[in-house]
Every structure is written in structure tokens, then in C-alpha cells.
Design a protein around this motif. Structure first.
Motif, PDB file in Angstrom:
ATOM      1  N   ALA A 173       0.856  -1.187   0.000  1.00 21.02           N
ATOM      2  CA  ALA A 173       0.000   0.000   0.000  1.00 21.02           C
ATOM      3  C   ALA A 173       0.893   1.239   0.000  1.00 21.02           C
ATOM      4  O   ALA A 173       1.040   1.916   1.008  1.00 21.02           O
ATOM      5  N   PRO A 174       1.507   1.528  -1.144  1.00 15.11           N
ATOM      6  CA  PRO A 174       2.440   2.659  -1.177  1.00 15.11           C
ATOM      7  C   PRO A 174       1.735   3.989  -0.902  1.00 15.11           C
ATOM      8  O   PRO A 174       0.663   4.244  -1.426  1.00 15.11           O
ATOM      9  N   ALA A 175       2.352   4.796  -0.038  1.00 15.39           N
ATOM     10  CA  ALA A 175       1.797   6.104   0.297  1.00 15.39           C
ATOM     11  C   ALA A 175       2.117   7.111  -0.801  1.00 15.39           C
ATOM     12  O   ALA A 175       1.350   8.031  -1.053  1.00 15.39           O
ATOM     13  N   MET A 176       3.271   6.919  -1.445  1.00 16.32           N
ATOM     14  CA  MET A 176       3.693   7.833  -2.501  1.00 16.32           C
ATOM     15  C   MET A 176       3.014   7.457  -3.810  1.00 16.32           C
ATOM     16  O   MET A 176       2.386   6.416  -3.929  1.00 16.32           O
ATOM     17  N   SER A 177       3.179   8.315  -4.792  1.00 21.29           N
ATOM     18  CA  SER A 177       2.706   8.009  -6.138  1.00 21.29           C
ATOM     19  C   SER A 177       3.398   6.735  -6.604  1.00 21.29           C
ATOM     20  O   SER A 177       4.554   6.497  -6.303  1.00 21.29           O
ATOM     21  N   HIS A 178       2.678   5.892  -7.341  1.00 21.08           N
ATOM     22  CA  HIS A 178       3.269   4.626  -7.743  1.00 21.08           C
ATOM     23  C   HIS A 178       2.721   4.153  -9.088  1.00 21.08           C
ATOM     24  O   HIS A 178       1.709   4.626  -9.573  1.00 21.08           O
ATOM     25  N   ILE A 179       3.431   3.192  -9.651  1.00 24.60           N
ATOM     26  CA  ILE A 179       3.007   2.517 -10.870  1.00 24.60           C
ATOM     27  C   ILE A 179       2.926   1.042 -10.515  1.00 24.60           C
ATOM     28  O   ILE A 179       3.947   0.409 -10.248  1.00 24.60           O
ATOM     29  N   TYR A 180       1.715   0.508 -10.436  1.00 27.68           N
ATOM     30  CA  TYR A 180       1.494  -0.902 -10.092  1.00 27.68           C
ATOM     31  C   TYR A 180       2.215  -1.310  -8.806  1.00 27.68           C
ATOM     32  O   TYR A 180       2.722  -2.417  -8.700  1.00 27.68           O
ATOM     33  N   GLY A 181       2.286  -0.394  -7.843  1.00 30.90           N
ATOM     34  CA  GLY A 181       2.896  -0.693  -6.551  1.00 30.90           C
ATOM     35  C   GLY A 181       4.377  -0.402  -6.450  1.00 30.90           C
ATOM     36  O   GLY A 181       4.961  -0.502  -5.384  1.00 30.90           O
ATOM     37  N   PHE A 182       5.007  -0.038  -7.557  1.00 26.81           N
ATOM     38  CA  PHE A 182       6.443   0.273  -7.543  1.00 26.81           C
ATOM     39  C   PHE A 182       6.642   1.776  -7.357  1.00 26.81           C
ATOM     40  O   PHE A 182       6.073   2.579  -8.083  1.00 26.81           O
ATOM     41  N   THR A 183       7.470   2.132  -6.367  1.00 22.09           N
ATOM     42  CA  THR A 183       7.726   3.544  -6.081  1.00 22.09           C
ATOM     43  C   THR A 183       9.187   3.930  -6.253  1.00 22.09           C
ATOM     44  O   THR A 183       9.525   5.100  -6.175  1.00 22.09           O
ATOM     45  N   ASP A 184      10.055   2.957  -6.489  1.00 19.96           N
ATOM     46  CA  ASP A 184      11.499   3.221  -6.481  1.00 19.96           C
ATOM     47  C   ASP A 184      12.144   3.278  -7.861  1.00 19.96           C
ATOM     48  O   ASP A 184      13.326   2.966  -8.008  1.00 19.96           O
ATOM     49  N   PHE A 185      11.392   3.680  -8.878  1.00 18.88           N
ATOM     50  CA  PHE A 185      11.980   3.779 -10.213  1.00 18.88           C
ATOM     51  C   PHE A 185      13.155   4.758 -10.240  1.00 18.88           C
ATOM     52  O   PHE A 185      14.038   4.638 -11.063  1.00 18.88           O
ATOM     53  N   HIS A 186      13.167   5.722  -9.308  1.00 15.19           N
ATOM     54  CA  HIS A 186      14.257   6.699  -9.255  1.00 15.19           C
ATOM     55  C   HIS A 186      15.616   6.047  -8.973  1.00 15.19           C
ATOM     56  O   HIS A 186      16.652   6.640  -9.244  1.00 15.19           O
ATOM     57  N   LEU A 187      15.620   4.822  -8.461  1.00 13.39           N
ATOM     58  CA  LEU A 187      16.878   4.118  -8.194  1.00 13.39           C
ATOM     59  C   LEU A 187      17.509   3.550  -9.464  1.00 13.39           C
ATOM     60  O   LEU A 187      18.676   3.181  -9.475  1.00 13.39           O
ATOM     61  N   ILE A 188      16.723   3.473 -10.541  1.00 14.47           N
ATOM     62  CA  ILE A 188      17.200   2.922 -11.812  1.00 14.47           C
ATOM     63  C   ILE A 188      17.802   4.059 -12.635  1.00 14.47           C
ATOM     64  O   ILE A 188      17.198   5.118 -12.767  1.00 14.47           O
ATOM     65  N   THR A 189      18.971   3.818 -13.190  1.00 15.99           N
ATOM     66  CA  THR A 189      19.642   4.844 -13.979  1.00 15.99           C
ATOM     67  C   THR A 189      18.771   5.324 -15.136  1.00 15.99           C
ATOM     68  O   THR A 189      18.055   4.545 -15.753  1.00 15.99           O
TER      69      THR A 189
END
Length: 117
Positions: free
Chosen positions: A18-34
Motif C-alpha cells: 500500500a504505497p503512500a507515494m505516487s506509484h506505478i502498479y505498486g512500484f515507487t522506487d523507479f528513481h533508483l534505476i539509472t
């Protein structure tokens, strides 16, 4: 026989319940990908089965597209993805080799165009 060693993932991100931040299909950490580098990526389900392997010149953009566009091979299976592993490989020929090898070795469920009978 050719021996291919799969490198260690540069980044692994997980689906959040249940991500609190904006997300795409439950993923919130795309910023970690180059944003700038190329490589390949693997999508896994909750049983740690490989669903899809892909490659890209710019990883973050391509991975996000799989969750947004209407032509992705996983478009009807996005909810199954719970883990994404990202590997940095700049050489396009090496990316192609890894993608084909991994899809066949681990029988990626949604890579029908890469699998040999």
C-alpha cells in the motif's frame, strides 16, 4: 558449449503493498534505476519465477514503459510483477545475448519471441 555468467543486479526494486507515494502498479522506487545507461532487466512474480526479461539503451524509461504502454508483452500481467532486477550492460550485442540466454535458460513466461522450442 558456451558458458554465460549472469552478473549481479545493480538495482532490485520491489512492489509495495500500500504505497503512500505516487506509484506505478505498486512500484515507487523507479528513481533508483539509472536514467542514462543501458542494460537488461528481469521481472519476477511472487514465486520468484521469471516472467519477462528485456533490454534497453535507457533502462528507467524502458522499464516504466512496460507498465504504461498498450503493446508490452506483459500488459495483461502487470499485477503479477513483484520484483524487478536491473543489470547494467552498455554493449548492445552483450545485452542481446543476455536477454536471449536468460529467456531460454529460465523459460521466461512472457518472452515467447525469444524462446526456442
Amino acid at each position: 558449449m558456451i558458458n554465460i555468467t549472469i552478473p549481479t543486479p545493480e538495482v532490485t526494486i520491489y512492489k509495495q503493498e500500500a504505497p503512500a507515494m505516487s506509484h506505478i502498479y505498486g512500484f515507487t522506487d523507479f528513481h533508483l534505476i539509472t536514467r542514462e545507461l543501458g542494460g537488461f532487466f528481469m521481472f519476477y512474480n511472487s514465486k520468484d519465477e521469471l516472467l519477462f526479461v528485456g533490454k534497453a539503451r535507457k533502462l528507467r524509461q524502458r522499464i516504466k514503459k512496460h507498465f504504461e504502454d498498450t503493446v508490452s508483452p506483459i500488459k495483461n500481467h502487470r499485477d503479477e510483477v513483484v520484483k524487478i532486477e536491473v543489470y547494467l550492460v552498455e554493449d548492445p550485442v552483450e545485452r542481446e545475448i543476455y536477454e536471449t540466454y536468460i529467456a531460454n535458460k529460465f523459460r521466461a513466461k512472457y518472452n515467447p519471441d525469444k524462446l526456442t522450442p
